[in-house]
Design a protein around this motif. Structure first.
Motif, short mmCIF file in Angstrom:
data_model
loop_
_atom_site.label_atom_id
_atom_site.label_comp_id
_atom_site.label_asym_id
_atom_site.label_seq_id
_atom_site.Cartn_x
_atom_site.Cartn_y
_atom_site.Cartn_z
N SER A 116 14.19 -9.30 -7.16
CA SER A 116 14.64 -9.59 -5.67
C SER A 116 14.30 -11.11 -5.41
O SER A 116 13.59 -11.85 -5.95
CB SER A 116 13.61 -8.70 -4.70
N ASP A 123 19.93 -5.62 2.38
CA ASP A 123 19.64 -4.54 3.26
C ASP A 123 20.53 -4.84 4.55
O ASP A 123 20.03 -5.23 5.37
CB ASP A 123 18.49 -4.16 3.60
N SER A 125 21.19 -2.85 7.00
CA SER A 125 20.60 -2.26 8.44
C SER A 125 19.51 -3.08 8.84
O SER A 125 18.92 -2.73 9.96
CB SER A 125 20.06 -0.96 7.90
N ALA A 126 18.87 -4.00 7.85
CA ALA A 126 17.89 -4.75 8.43
C ALA A 126 18.42 -5.77 9.51
O ALA A 126 19.35 -6.60 9.16
CB ALA A 126 17.07 -5.51 7.28
N ASP A 129 19.47 -9.00 7.26
CA ASP A 129 20.24 -8.45 5.99
C ASP A 129 19.52 -8.34 4.83
O ASP A 129 20.04 -8.21 3.83
CB ASP A 129 21.57 -9.34 5.87
N TRP A 130 18.05 -8.64 4.59
CA TRP A 130 17.24 -8.60 3.60
C TRP A 130 16.00 -7.72 4.09
O TRP A 130 15.56 -7.63 5.19
CB TRP A 130 16.88 -9.74 3.15
N ASP A 131 15.70 -6.90 3.18
CA ASP A 131 14.54 -5.92 3.69
C ASP A 131 13.02 -6.44 3.41
O ASP A 131 12.27 -5.77 3.98
CB ASP A 131 14.53 -4.56 2.84
N ASN A 132 12.96 -7.70 3.06
CA ASN A 132 11.54 -8.41 2.84
C ASN A 132 10.47 -7.50 2.04
O ASN A 132 9.31 -7.42 2.50
CB ASN A 132 10.98 -8.61 4.33
N ARG A 133 11.29 -6.86 1.05
CA ARG A 133 10.35 -6.13 0.11
C ARG A 133 10.40 -6.51 -1.46
O ARG A 133 11.68 -6.40 -1.87
CB ARG A 133 10.41 -4.27 0.08
N GLY A 173 8.02 -6.49 4.65
CA GLY A 173 8.69 -5.37 4.90
C GLY A 173 8.13 -4.09 4.72
O GLY A 173 8.73 -3.04 5.09
N TRP A 174 7.03 -4.04 4.23
CA TRP A 174 6.26 -2.94 3.98
C TRP A 174 5.39 -2.44 5.16
O TRP A 174 4.76 -3.19 6.11
CB TRP A 174 5.16 -3.38 2.80
#
Length: 196
Positions: A116, A123, A125-126, A129-133, A173-174
């Motif tokens: 990653s 992502d 939906s974020a 556009d990135w989930d930060n995970r 993102g957690w």
């Protein structure tokens, strides 16, 4: 002497360590460390000799593993070994730093990389556009075959390194607070180097 200093610096040795190995002062290193010009027709010889200096210096320092190509982006390290990226390059590349350790006598390698980016995986939906995970991965490679040795890799589990399960996870993102990509990578590298 300048060529030897340049090669040792290129391989990541500090001026202090170079001074100790060559038995000269640090100020002498600064004065002598002019990068030599290399005739393109001799580039292969220079690369071969550079690798030999690298091996010899590691041996003198009593190191079993040396770092090769320190801190190149994960996507470049993955390409070098033929590791398939988790998402298409059109969406971005794994820009996290990576490290590769080479065992001096066997040629075995240990890779620390992430699939990653520093801000996770794509992502839609974020908000960004990135989930930060993200998660760091550790592989054992029996020997580099450029671009095609990934199928010979084995995963090294975190408990083998004396780390807890979540030690390779990073990002904001957690649900629970996690370290940055840099800090997660540094913790894994420290454990590998302690076992060296």
């Amino acid at each position: 002497m300048a060529a030897a200093i340049a090669l040792m610096r290129a391989e990541g040795l500090s001026d202090r360590k170079i001074a100790l190995e060559l038995d000269i002062s640090k100020s002498s290193i600064r004065a002598m460390s002019v990068e030599p010009a290399v005739d393109p027709t001799h580039q292969n010889d220079v690369a071969r000799l550079g690798h030999q200096v690298w091996v010899d210096m590691a041996d003198l320092a009593g190191e079993r593993f040396v770092v090769e190509g320190d801190d190149i982006p994960s996507f470049e390290r993955m390409a070098a070994h033929g590791i398939e990226p988790a998402f298409p390059a059109s969406l971005g590349q794994a820009d996290t730093t990576s490290r590769e350790y080479v065992q001096m006598t066997t040629g075995e390698r240990i890779l620390v990389f992430s699939q990653s980016r520093w801000n996770g995986f794509p992502d839609q939906s974020a908000k960004s556009d990135w989930d930060n995970r993200g998660t760091y991965i550790v592989h054992r490679c029996p020997g580099l075959i450029p671009g095609r040795c990934a199928d010979r890799h084995t995963a090294i589990q975190l408990d083998e390194l004396g780390l807890c399960d979540g030690a390779a996870v990073y990002g904001s993102g957690w649900n629970e607070r996690k370290p940055t990509a840099h800090h997660a990578a540094a913790a894994i590298r420290a454990r590998i180097e302690e076992q060296d």
